[in-house]
Design a protein around this motif. Structure first.
Motif, PDB file in Angstrom:
ATOM      1  N   HIS A  41      48.597  56.761  37.904  1.00 56.40           N
ATOM      2  CA  HIS A  41      49.302  56.929  36.637  1.00 56.40           C
ATOM      3  C   HIS A  41      50.695  57.513  36.833  1.00 56.40           C
ATOM      4  O   HIS A  41      51.168  58.319  36.029  1.00 56.40           O
ATOM      5  CB  HIS A  41      48.489  57.806  35.679  1.00 56.40           C
ATOM      6  CG  HIS A  41      47.053  57.369  35.574  1.00 56.40           C
ATOM      7  ND1 HIS A  41      46.003  58.247  35.578  1.00 56.40           N
ATOM      8  CD2 HIS A  41      46.508  56.122  35.503  1.00 56.40           C
ATOM      9  CE1 HIS A  41      44.862  57.573  35.497  1.00 56.40           C
ATOM     10  NE2 HIS A  41      45.140  56.286  35.444  1.00 56.40           N
ATOM     11  N   CYS A  42      51.335  57.110  37.939  1.00 59.70           N
ATOM     12  CA  CYS A  42      52.722  57.458  38.200  1.00 59.70           C
ATOM     13  C   CYS A  42      53.565  56.194  38.089  1.00 59.70           C
ATOM     14  O   CYS A  42      53.126  55.111  38.476  1.00 59.70           O
ATOM     15  CB  CYS A  42      52.904  58.069  39.597  1.00 59.70           C
ATOM     16  SG  CYS A  42      52.166  59.721  39.757  1.00 59.70           S
ATOM     17  N   ALA A  43      54.761  56.325  37.565  1.00 60.02           N
ATOM     18  CA  ALA A  43      55.651  55.178  37.404  1.00 60.02           C
ATOM     19  C   ALA A  43      57.030  55.530  37.924  1.00 60.02           C
ATOM     20  O   ALA A  43      57.503  56.647  37.724  1.00 60.02           O
ATOM     21  CB  ALA A  43      55.742  54.752  35.936  1.00 60.02           C
ATOM     22  N   LEU A  73      54.570  64.365  27.380  1.00 61.77           N
ATOM     23  CA  LEU A  73      53.887  63.095  27.640  1.00 61.77           C
ATOM     24  C   LEU A  73      54.105  62.617  29.057  1.00 61.77           C
ATOM     25  O   LEU A  73      53.268  61.892  29.602  1.00 61.77           O
ATOM     26  CB  LEU A  73      54.356  62.032  26.638  1.00 61.77           C
ATOM     27  CG  LEU A  73      54.032  62.337  25.173  1.00 61.77           C
ATOM     28  CD1 LEU A  73      54.629  61.274  24.262  1.00 61.77           C
ATOM     29  CD2 LEU A  73      52.515  62.410  24.964  1.00 61.77           C
ATOM     30  N   ILE A  74      55.236  62.957  29.650  1.00 61.45           N
ATOM     31  CA  ILE A  74      55.498  62.630  31.049  1.00 61.45           C
ATOM     32  C   ILE A  74      56.134  63.835  31.718  1.00 61.45           C
ATOM     33  O   ILE A  74      56.689  64.717  31.054  1.00 61.45           O
ATOM     34  CB  ILE A  74      56.426  61.403  31.201  1.00 61.45           C
ATOM     35  CG1 ILE A  74      57.812  61.698  30.593  1.00 61.45           C
ATOM     36  CG2 ILE A  74      55.821  60.165  30.569  1.00 61.45           C
ATOM     37  CD1 ILE A  74      58.823  60.598  30.846  1.00 61.45           C
ATOM     38  N   ILE A  75      56.057  63.873  33.041  1.00 61.77           N
ATOM     39  CA  ILE A  75      56.715  64.935  33.805  1.00 61.77           C
ATOM     40  C   ILE A  75      57.421  64.301  34.995  1.00 61.77           C
ATOM     41  O   ILE A  75      56.979  63.276  35.524  1.00 61.77           O
ATOM     42  CB  ILE A  75      55.722  66.020  34.289  1.00 61.77           C
ATOM     43  CG1 ILE A  75      54.620  65.394  35.160  1.00 61.77           C
ATOM     44  CG2 ILE A  75      55.133  66.775  33.130  1.00 61.77           C
ATOM     45  CD1 ILE A  75      53.709  66.419  35.787  1.00 61.77           C
ATOM     46  N   ASP A  76      58.507  64.927  35.405  1.00 63.11           N
ATOM     47  CA  ASP A  76      59.220  64.496  36.611  1.00 63.11           C
ATOM     48  C   ASP A  76      58.547  65.162  37.799  1.00 63.11           C
ATOM     49  O   ASP A  76      58.565  66.392  37.933  1.00 63.11           O
ATOM     50  CB  ASP A  76      60.694  64.912  36.518  1.00 63.11           C
ATOM     51  CG  ASP A  76      61.507  64.415  37.703  1.00 63.11           C
ATOM     52  OD1 ASP A  76      60.914  63.906  38.670  1.00 63.11           O
ATOM     53  OD2 ASP A  76      62.748  64.545  37.663  1.00 63.11           O
ATOM     54  N   THR A  77      57.916  64.367  38.668  1.00 60.47           N
ATOM     55  CA  THR A  77      57.164  64.918  39.798  1.00 60.47           C
ATOM     56  C   THR A  77      58.067  65.503  40.867  1.00 60.47           C
ATOM     57  O   THR A  77      57.601  66.220  41.742  1.00 60.47           O
ATOM     58  CB  THR A  77      56.282  63.830  40.423  1.00 60.47           C
ATOM     59  OG1 THR A  77      57.113  62.787  40.966  1.00 60.47           O
ATOM     60  CG2 THR A  77      55.337  63.241  39.383  1.00 60.47           C
ATOM     61  N   GLY A  78      59.362  65.171  40.824  1.00 60.17           N
ATOM     62  CA  GLY A  78      60.272  65.619  41.871  1.00 60.17           C
ATOM     63  C   GLY A  78      60.321  64.667  43.047  1.00 60.17           C
ATOM     64  O   GLY A  78      61.196  64.773  43.898  1.00 60.17           O
ATOM     65  N   VAL A  89      60.171  59.587  40.090  1.00 58.98           N
ATOM     66  CA  VAL A  89      58.764  59.251  39.883  1.00 58.98           C
ATOM     67  C   VAL A  89      58.238  60.115  38.735  1.00 58.98           C
ATOM     68  O   VAL A  89      58.281  61.346  38.802  1.00 58.98           O
ATOM     69  CB  VAL A  89      57.932  59.487  41.151  1.00 58.98           C
ATOM     70  CG1 VAL A  89      56.468  59.153  40.884  1.00 58.98           C
ATOM     71  CG2 VAL A  89      58.472  58.658  42.300  1.00 58.98           C
ATOM     72  N   TYR A  90      57.736  59.462  37.678  1.00 58.25           N
ATOM     73  CA  TYR A  90      57.226  60.165  36.507  1.00 58.25           C
ATOM     74  C   TYR A  90      55.697  60.082  36.463  1.00 58.25           C
ATOM     75  O   TYR A  90      55.118  59.022  36.729  1.00 58.25           O
ATOM     76  CB  TYR A  90      57.809  59.563  35.223  1.00 58.25           C
ATOM     77  CG  TYR A  90      59.296  59.694  35.099  1.00 58.25           C
ATOM     78  CD1 TYR A  90      59.880  60.904  34.749  1.00 58.25           C
ATOM     79  CD2 TYR A  90      60.133  58.608  35.345  1.00 58.25           C
ATOM     80  CE1 TYR A  90      61.261  61.039  34.637  1.00 58.25           C
ATOM     81  CE2 TYR A  90      61.515  58.725  35.236  1.00 58.25           C
ATOM     82  CZ  TYR A  90      62.074  59.941  34.887  1.00 58.25           C
ATOM     83  OH  TYR A  90      63.425  60.060  34.783  1.00 58.25           O
ATOM     84  N   GLN A  91      55.050  61.200  36.130  1.00 60.18           N
ATOM     85  CA  GLN A  91      53.597  61.251  35.968  1.00 60.18           C
ATOM     86  C   GLN A  91      53.276  61.188  34.477  1.00 60.18           C
ATOM     87  O   GLN A  91      53.813  61.972  33.691  1.00 60.18           O
ATOM     88  CB  GLN A  91      53.037  62.542  36.564  1.00 60.18           C
ATOM     89  CG  GLN A  91      51.554  62.738  36.352  1.00 60.18           C
ATOM     90  CD  GLN A  91      50.726  61.848  37.253  1.00 60.18           C
ATOM     91  OE1 GLN A  91      50.928  61.822  38.456  1.00 60.18           O
ATOM     92  NE2 GLN A  91      49.794  61.114  36.685  1.00 60.18           N
TER      93      GLN A  91
END
Length: 316
Positions: A41-43, A73-78, A89-91
Motif C-alpha cells: 500500500h505504498c505508491a 490519509l497518506i504519509i511521506d515515508t521519506g 514514496v507515500y504510504q
C-alpha cells in the motif's frame, strides 16, 4: 495495483477543510495514488504521472497531496525512488487487508478413496471462490512489481538506460534553443561530463522528471559553452558570436519554444503570471505577447537567460 487500496480510496470519507481543495479533486488524487499502490500500500508515481492522471496542473496536485498528508490519509515515508532517487514514496494510511495468493491446505486425515494426483490437498475458501475465474498473479519478488509507477510511453533508449540523460531529447532541446551550436562538438567535449556532474549536484533533491532534467540541462550546457568554453573551440565548429545579426521579430518556432521556457522561469513567471495560473495558460499568453516585436524587445534580457542569441531590433 492494490485492490484493497483502491477499495479503501473509494470508501474513505474526505474531510472538509476551510480554504482547501474541493473534495472531488482530493478524492481523484487519492484514487490515482491508490491505483499506483503496491501490495504494501505504498505508491510512488511521478508528479508527471499524477498530473496526467488527474488532468490538473502541478501546483494543484502538490497542494492536494499536502492536504491529504494533513488529513492523515497518506504519509511521506521519506523513501525516494526512481533513477535520480527523487520520487517520493507515500504510504496509504488505513488500508485493511493484503492481497493474497490462493494456497493449498493439507488434509488432516488420509482418505483412501482419493487416488488422483491431487490427493492430500483441498482448495481453500478463497481458491474455491476463484475456481471459475483464473486471475494471473505476480510473485511479490518479481521484477514486474511496481511497473505501474513507471512513466508511460518511454522511448527505447529511456527504457534501457541507467541514467536520466537522453541524447535524443537533449539534442532537440539544444536545437530549439540555439541551432547554431554543434551538438556533437559540445557533447563529445571533455568539459561536458564535468558540467553534467555539476548539474546533477545542483539539482540533487529536486523532484524533477527525466524530461525536465534534459530540458534544463540543455540550457545549462549552452550557458556553460558561451560563458566558459566558446573561446577554446576549434574554428568551424559553430558560428562566431559576431556573426549573429539583428532580426526584426522571432520566428513562430522561437515564439513557441521561448514562451514555454519563460513560463517556467521563476523570476519571469512570478512577475507576469497570475495567481493560480497554470504553466500552459501562462505560456499561451506569453506567446501572444512575443508576436509583438516591441514586447519581444522589451523582454529580450529574459529571452537571453533562457537561450536566445542575437539581437532584436523591435518595431520601427
Amino acid at each position: 495495483m492494490s485492490l484493497d487500496a483502491s477499495k479503501w480510496a473509494w470508501e474513505v470519507r474526505i474531510p472538509v477543510k476551510k480554504g482547501g481543495a474541493l473534495k472531488p479533486l482530493k478524492k481523484l488524487v487519492l484514487l490515482s495514488l491508490a491505483d499506483r499502490a503496491c501490495e504494501q500500500h505504498c505508491a510512488y508515481p511521478s508528479m508527471t504521472r499524477l498530473v496526467e492522471d488527474t488532468e490538473m496542473d502541478r501546483k494543484t496536485v502538490l497542494k492536494i497531496i499536502d492536504e491529504l498528508i494533513e488529513d492523515g490519509l497518506i504519509i511521506d515515508t521519506g523513501e525516494r525512488k526512481g533513477k535520480t532517487r527523487q520520487v517520493k514514496v507515500y504510504q496509504l494510511v488505513g488500508v485493511n487487508g493484503r492481497e493474497t495468493v490462493p494456497t493449498m491446505a493439507p488434509l488432516k486425515a488420509e482418505n483412501t478413496d482419493l487416488k488422483s494426483t491431487n490427493s492430500g490437498t483441498v482448495p481453500t475458501m478463497e481458491q474455491y471462490q476463484q475456481f471459475h475465474e483464473r486471475v494471473p498473479t505476480i510473485p511479490s519478488k518479481s521484477p514486474n512489481v511496481g511497473t505501474r509507477n513507471l512513466s508511460k510511453n518511454l522511448s527505447i533508449e529511456s527504457k534501457y538506460k541507467k541514467d536520466w540523460l537522453c541524447f535524443k531529447k537533449l539534442r532537440e532541446e539544444m536545437f530549439l534553443a540555439d541551432d547554431s551550436i554543434d551538438f556533437e562538438f559540445v557533447t563529445k567535449s571533455r568539459w561536458a561530463e564535468r558540467e553534467k556532474r555539476a548539474f546533477e549536484i545542483y539539482n540533487a533533491g529536486k523532484n524533477l522528471c527525466d524530461d525536465l532534467m534534459n530540458y534544463y540541462f540543455a540550457d545549462w550546457l549552452i550557458q556553460a559553452y558561451r560563458t566558459k568554453y566558446a573561446n577554446h573551440q576549434e574554428t568551424g565548429h559553430t558560428k562566431r558570436a559576431g556573426q549573429n545579426t539583428e532580426i526584426n521579430s522571432l520566428s513562430e518556432k522561437q515564439i513557441f519554444t521561448f514562451a514555454s521556457k519563460l513560463a517556467h522561469h521563476p523570476e519571469f513567471s512570478g512577475k507576469f503570471g497570475e495567481p493560480g495560473e497554470s504553466y500552459e495558460k501562462l505560456a499561451a499568453r506569453i506567446a501572444i505577447k512575443l508576436e509583438n516585436p516591441n514586447t519581444a524587445k522589451k523582454w529580450e534580457p529574459y529571452l537571453k537567460q533562457v537561450g536566445f542569441t542575437g539581437n532584436l531590433r523591435g518595431a520601427a
